[in-house]
Design a protein around this motif. Sequence first.
Motif, PDB file in Angstrom:
ATOM      1  N   ASP A   1      -8.881  10.680 -12.051  1.00 20.38           N
ATOM      2  CA  ASP A   1      -9.204   9.397 -11.418  1.00 20.38           C
ATOM      3  C   ASP A   1      -9.174   8.290 -12.466  1.00 20.38           C
ATOM      4  OD1 ASP A   1      -9.615  10.742  -9.049  1.00 20.38           O
ATOM      5  OD2 ASP A   1     -11.789  10.882  -9.317  1.00 20.38           O
ATOM      6  N   PRO A   2      -8.511   7.170 -12.170  1.00 20.24           N
ATOM      7  CA  PRO A   2      -8.447   6.072 -13.143  1.00 20.24           C
ATOM      8  C   PRO A   2      -9.826   5.495 -13.435  1.00 20.24           C
ATOM      9  CG  PRO A   2      -6.824   5.779 -11.376  1.00 20.24           C
ATOM     10  CD  PRO A   2      -7.738   6.880 -10.949  1.00 20.24           C
ATOM     11  N   GLU A   3      -9.986   4.975 -14.641  1.00 19.73           N
ATOM     12  CA  GLU A   3     -11.264   4.391 -15.042  1.00 19.73           C
ATOM     13  C   GLU A   3     -11.654   3.220 -14.158  1.00 19.73           C
ATOM     14  OE1 GLU A   3     -13.204   2.103 -18.931  1.00 19.73           O
ATOM     15  OE2 GLU A   3     -11.306   3.194 -19.113  1.00 19.73           O
ATOM     16  N   TRP A   4     -10.670   2.429 -13.718  1.00 20.40           N
ATOM     17  CA  TRP A   4     -10.980   1.227 -12.943  1.00 20.40           C
ATOM     18  C   TRP A   4     -11.557   1.546 -11.573  1.00 20.40           C
ATOM     19  CZ3 TRP A   4      -8.449   0.732  -8.275  1.00 20.40           C
ATOM     20  CH2 TRP A   4      -7.251   1.425  -8.114  1.00 20.40           C
ATOM     21  N   MET A   5     -11.484   2.797 -11.148  1.00 21.41           N
ATOM     22  CA  MET A   5     -11.976   3.149  -9.816  1.00 21.41           C
ATOM     23  C   MET A   5     -13.457   3.489  -9.795  1.00 21.41           C
ATOM     24  SD  MET A   5      -8.928   5.300  -7.968  1.00 21.41           S
ATOM     25  CE  MET A   5      -9.901   5.327  -6.458  1.00 21.41           C
ATOM     26  N   SER A   6     -14.194   3.114 -10.834  1.00 16.46           N
ATOM     27  CA  SER A   6     -15.624   3.433 -10.872  1.00 16.46           C
ATOM     28  C   SER A   6     -16.376   2.824  -9.694  1.00 16.46           C
ATOM     29  CB  SER A   6     -16.238   2.955 -12.192  1.00 16.46           C
ATOM     30  OG  SER A   6     -16.081   1.558 -12.339  1.00 16.46           O
TER      31      SER A   6
ATOM     32  N   ALA B   1       0.830  -1.206   0.000  1.00 18.24           N
ATOM     33  CA  ALA B   1       0.000   0.000   0.000  1.00 18.24           C
ATOM     34  C   ALA B   1       0.864   1.255   0.000  1.00 18.24           C
ATOM     35  CB  ALA B   1      -0.925  -0.007   1.213  1.00 18.24           C
ATOM     36  N   GLN B   2       1.928   1.260   0.775  1.00 17.69           N
ATOM     37  CA  GLN B   2       2.811   2.418   0.830  1.00 17.69           C
ATOM     38  C   GLN B   2       3.549   2.612  -0.492  1.00 17.69           C
ATOM     39  OE1 GLN B   2       5.098   1.436   4.331  1.00 17.69           O
ATOM     40  NE2 GLN B   2       3.650   2.452   5.719  1.00 17.69           N
ATOM     41  N   ALA B   3       3.938   1.503  -1.133  1.00 16.56           N
ATOM     42  CA  ALA B   3       4.571   1.608  -2.451  1.00 16.56           C
ATOM     43  C   ALA B   3       3.574   2.174  -3.468  1.00 16.56           C
ATOM     44  CB  ALA B   3       5.073   0.241  -2.909  1.00 16.56           C
ATOM     45  N   GLY B   4       2.311   1.761  -3.364  1.00 16.73           N
ATOM     46  CA  GLY B   4       1.281   2.302  -4.242  1.00 16.73           C
ATOM     47  C   GLY B   4       1.092   3.792  -4.045  1.00 16.73           C
ATOM     48  N   LEU B   5       1.128   4.216  -2.798  1.00 17.59           N
ATOM     49  CA  LEU B   5       0.996   5.651  -2.509  1.00 17.59           C
ATOM     50  C   LEU B   5       2.145   6.443  -3.123  1.00 17.59           C
ATOM     51  CD1 LEU B   5      -0.197   5.367   1.193  1.00 17.59           C
ATOM     52  CD2 LEU B   5      -1.433   6.566  -0.617  1.00 17.59           C
ATOM     53  N   ARG B   6       3.353   5.902  -3.064  1.00 19.22           N
ATOM     54  CA  ARG B   6       4.489   6.597  -3.683  1.00 19.22           C
ATOM     55  C   ARG B   6       4.312   6.678  -5.198  1.00 19.22           C
ATOM     56  NH1 ARG B   6       7.273   3.554   0.259  1.00 19.22           N
ATOM     57  NH2 ARG B   6       7.809   1.922  -1.246  1.00 19.22           N
ATOM     58  N   ALA B   7       3.850   5.579  -5.808  1.00 19.89           N
ATOM     59  CA  ALA B   7       3.656   5.591  -7.258  1.00 19.89           C
ATOM     60  C   ALA B   7       2.561   6.568  -7.669  1.00 19.89           C
ATOM     61  CB  ALA B   7       3.304   4.180  -7.739  1.00 19.89           C
TER      62      ALA B   7
ATOM     63  N   PRO C   1       2.493  11.420  -8.221  1.00 20.32           N
ATOM     64  CA  PRO C   1       2.464  12.369  -9.348  1.00 20.32           C
ATOM     65  C   PRO C   1       1.141  12.398 -10.106  1.00 20.32           C
ATOM     66  CG  PRO C   1       3.772  10.433  -9.912  1.00 20.32           C
ATOM     67  CD  PRO C   1       3.386  10.275  -8.486  1.00 20.32           C
ATOM     68  N   LEU C   2       0.211  11.518  -9.767  1.00 19.56           N
ATOM     69  CA  LEU C   2      -1.065  11.447 -10.478  1.00 19.56           C
ATOM     70  C   LEU C   2      -2.075  12.395  -9.827  1.00 19.56           C
ATOM     71  CD1 LEU C   2      -1.245   7.557 -10.753  1.00 19.56           C
ATOM     72  CD2 LEU C   2      -0.296   9.171 -12.422  1.00 19.56           C
ATOM     73  N   ALA C   3      -2.931  12.969 -10.626  1.00 18.19           N
ATOM     74  CA  ALA C   3      -3.904  13.945 -10.115  1.00 18.19           C
ATOM     75  C   ALA C   3      -5.183  13.234  -9.688  1.00 18.19           C
ATOM     76  CB  ALA C   3      -4.206  14.984 -11.176  1.00 18.19           C
ATOM     77  N   SER C   4      -5.070  12.379  -8.660  1.00 20.70           N
ATOM     78  CA  SER C   4      -6.236  11.622  -8.201  1.00 20.70           C
ATOM     79  C   SER C   4      -6.216  11.470  -6.687  1.00 20.70           C
ATOM     80  CB  SER C   4      -6.284  10.238  -8.866  1.00 20.70           C
ATOM     81  OG  SER C   4      -7.366   9.488  -8.352  1.00 20.70           O
ATOM     82  N   ALA C   5      -6.974  12.339  -6.022  1.00 25.15           N
ATOM     83  CA  ALA C   5      -7.096  12.221  -4.574  1.00 25.15           C
ATOM     84  C   ALA C   5      -7.838  10.931  -4.198  1.00 25.15           C
ATOM     85  CB  ALA C   5      -7.834  13.435  -4.008  1.00 25.15           C
ATOM     86  N   ARG C   6      -8.773  10.497  -5.049  1.00 23.42           N
ATOM     87  CA  ARG C   6      -9.524   9.274  -4.757  1.00 23.42           C
ATOM     88  C   ARG C   6      -8.610   8.044  -4.766  1.00 23.42           C
ATOM     89  NH1 ARG C   6     -15.261   9.897  -4.853  1.00 23.42           N
ATOM     90  NH2 ARG C   6     -15.524  11.765  -3.579  1.00 23.42           N
ATOM     91  N   LEU C   7      -7.638   8.020  -5.663  1.00 24.44           N
ATOM     92  CA  LEU C   7      -6.689   6.913  -5.680  1.00 24.44           C
ATOM     93  C   LEU C   7      -5.857   6.910  -4.405  1.00 24.44           C
ATOM     94  CD1 LEU C   7      -5.263   4.540  -6.998  1.00 24.44           C
ATOM     95  CD2 LEU C   7      -3.886   6.172  -8.322  1.00 24.44           C
ATOM     96  N   LEU C   8      -5.421   8.073  -3.960  1.00 22.99           N
ATOM     97  CA  LEU C   8      -4.680   8.159  -2.698  1.00 22.99           C
ATOM     98  C   LEU C   8      -5.554   7.720  -1.524  1.00 22.99           C
ATOM     99  CD1 LEU C   8      -2.856  11.586  -3.229  1.00 22.99           C
ATOM    100  CD2 LEU C   8      -1.871   9.296  -3.429  1.00 22.99           C
TER     101      LEU C   8
END
Length: 429
Positions: free
Chosen positions: A327-332, A272-278, A281-288
């Motif tokens: 927000d990525p498409e898969w996060m619907s 999860a922490q590695a995902g947060l680092r990746a 740079p993406l403009a998605s607060a929902r992904l974070l």
Amino acid sequence: MAVSGAVPNLAFRRLRGQHSPAEFAATVRRAAREIGEQVACDARYIGRVEAGEIRCPNYAYERVFLHMFPGLSLADLGFSAREAVRGRRPAVPAGAPPAPAITTRNDEESDVLRRAFMTSGTATVAAVSLGLGGTAVAIPAPRGAHRIGEAEVRAVEDAVRQIRLLDDRHGAEGLYKAAAQPLRAAYALLDAGTTARRSTEDRLHAGAGELAISVGWLAHDSGRFDDARSHYAEALATARVAGDPALEAHAFCNTSFLARDAGRYREAVRAAQAGLRAAQPLASARLLSLLSLREAGAWAGLGDRSACEQALGRAHGHFAKGQSDGDPEWMSFFGEPELEALEAHCWSALGDWGRAARHAHRAAVLQNPHFARNLALYRAQLASNLAHAGRRDEASAEARRVVDSLGDVQSSRIRRILTETSQVLATIR
């Protein structure tokens, strides 16, 4: 590439008016957010609708279009009736074996979804029944000097969307084995290395990686943890090779989820922490937000209440910033219901069953019935939390409600929760 025999949708074109396809696509995305949907609408999708390639939109797009144009029906928008589209058989190239007969179920999406995937350099086609729906999509194998272009990449992307749609409605078990074949076809395209341009190659890498994650999730949800781990690792490797932080964040997100379910909580925290680092740079607060919830669940599994609460606080903070075009498409699937459900899991892992039940109840109440599998899962989790809290009658009633609502949903995860709930109820006098 136009679909042979497609009839242009002139009604939809008139509704677009003076807007460009890209401007109209942005309007569609905004309308989706107004009703809690998330669609990855772009100029290419609008073009496919207007060209008649999309005879009937999927359920998410249908709700958005009817919201945008109140009082109009799908027919008014230029679409065909779903019943007329879903039973259509795919064309089979000359020399190929005939596709098996279409079977039916009692759901409104009840015809078997057909997928044709080219598996070699010959004209051989394997017909794959992924689930329920309508239109055929072909992923052709590269042949000779043929360069991979828009048609092949779009086929991979469409396969990802269809698998996710069917999983939302029906669960993973009936899809997993069939879905492995398009995954092999997608990676065969990658191995060919004959894309026409860099942008096409990037989309192909992203599509193949997302397909690996989707198939991995089908394995995950149906209890095949080793298979899921392999597919997620394949997606992560694809992300690293392509330098794709969005795909990398998604792969780590699912890896964390799998590690938590498998009881490997330290690994779940690190993923999860590695995902947060990746995802930074993406403009998605929902992904974070989702990745923070994955971290919170892992800390809860370790029994670290303080670290769990801190991660939950970060998750809520990110979630409050709302949706964005990044927000990525898969996060619907990720809205307030999933937020509540994941928080419920944290409290249940920490043994706070009453608090877990409150969040699970809120998840079930808020969930859109379109996500049938998730709704059944939330109710099953609610039944479990109520049983552990000693509220036998409420738990029994909720468990019966889950069983009655399953229908075509096939998920070993849900069945396992119901079995465990039954065992807990048997101990309550």
